[in-house]
Design a protein around this motif. Structure first.
Motif: not given
Length: 81
Positions: A76-81
């Motif tokens: 949920e907190t991982a950046p969207r690349w």
């Protein structure tokens, strides 16, 4: 700290490279070898600590619910690349 002289056999190429690096860094070959020895010891200490940590988790595995919650939170907190 007291120092002792230790006989170490090195090939010519290694001695040459050590001399080049020592000159570039303004230090001695002996100082470089002491740093190298310390790096080997530090790496061995880290490997031993890692092995101890792995052994501890094998003795007491993580709670699956905790792993699932951490995985979900990371997703949920991982950046969207």
């Amino acid at each position: 700290m007291a120092r002792r002289e230790v006989l170490v056999q090195l090939d010519d190429e290694l001695i040459e490279r050590l001399a080049e690096i020592a000159t570039a860094e303004g230090t001695s070959r002996s100082a470089l070898l002491r740093r190298g020895a310390r790096a080997v010891i530090d790496a061995a200490d880290l490997a031993a600590a890692d092995a101890e940590l792995v052994a501890a988790y094998r003795r007491q595995p993580q709670d699956p619910a905790l792993v699932e919650a951490a995985t979900r939170l990371a997703a949920e907190t991982a950046p969207r690349w």
